[in-house]
Design a protein around this motif. Structure first.
Motif, PDB file in Angstrom:
ATOM      1  N   SER A 154       0.825  -1.219   0.000  1.00  0.00           N
ATOM      2  CA  SER A 154       0.000   0.000   0.000  1.00  0.00           C
ATOM      3  C   SER A 154       0.854   1.261   0.000  1.00  0.00           C
ATOM      4  O   SER A 154       0.539   2.237  -0.683  1.00  0.00           O
ATOM      5  N   TYR A 205       2.396   1.596  -3.455  1.00  0.00           N
ATOM      6  CA  TYR A 205       1.382   2.040  -4.419  1.00  0.00           C
ATOM      7  C   TYR A 205       1.209   3.560  -4.379  1.00  0.00           C
ATOM      8  O   TYR A 205       1.065   4.203  -5.417  1.00  0.00           O
ATOM      9  N   THR A 207      -5.885  -0.489  -7.322  1.00  0.00           N
ATOM     10  CA  THR A 207      -5.340  -0.094  -6.027  1.00  0.00           C
ATOM     11  C   THR A 207      -4.432  -1.169  -5.435  1.00  0.00           C
ATOM     12  O   THR A 207      -4.785  -2.346  -5.411  1.00  0.00           O
ATOM     13  N   ASN A 208      -3.262  -0.721  -4.985  1.00  0.00           N
ATOM     14  CA  ASN A 208      -2.229  -1.559  -4.364  1.00  0.00           C
ATOM     15  C   ASN A 208      -1.654  -2.623  -5.295  1.00  0.00           C
ATOM     16  O   ASN A 208      -0.975  -3.534  -4.846  1.00  0.00           O
TER      17      ASN A 208
END
Length: 128
Positions: free
Chosen positions: A18, A21, A63-64
């Motif tokens: 995370s 990212y 996402t991520n």
């Protein structure tokens, strides 16, 4: 226009997916290691280095996991660059996978550029 060749690189990075990212997908994160300044307006990103600007279109993101761009100068082609986060299911090791294109005689130069930029990213993240 000369045909470009695809190349891929893998960089192990000791950091959470995370956090990584955030650094590969946001203008503020990318401004710390990829370009001097990064601005975005919708799906268009402007990357600024030493006063010169390059625009790219965001082709997709998850996402991520990954973010994918196409330089506006390559619009209408299949060329893109992608930053993808890969997590080993067993060891949980995190790697940044990079896919990019360059003219055949510029691939080594492109790889060296990525190595330098990812080295800077690792320093910022405190990853060895």
């Amino acid at each position: 226009m000369e045909e470009k060749v695809k190349y891929e690189m893998e960089f192990p990075i000791k950091v959470s997916p995370s956090l990584l990212y955030t650094y590969i997908s946001t203008p503020s994160g990318m401004s710390e290691w990829y370009a001097d300044n990064v601005n975005s307006r919708g799906e268009f990103f402007t990357f600024i280095w030493d006063g010169s600007e390059e625009k790219a279109k965001l082709l997709g993101k998850k996402t991520n996991e990954r973010i994918k761009f196409r330089w506006m100068v390559d619009e209408g082609s299949e060329y893109f660059f992608e930053l993808r986060i890969q997590v080993d299911e067993i060891t949980k090791d995190v790697s940044l996978m990079i896919t990019d294109y360059a003219e055949e005689d510029e691939v080594d130069e492109g790889k060296m550029l990525w190595e330098n930029m990812v080295s800077e990213l690792k320093q910022i993240l405190g990853s060895t």
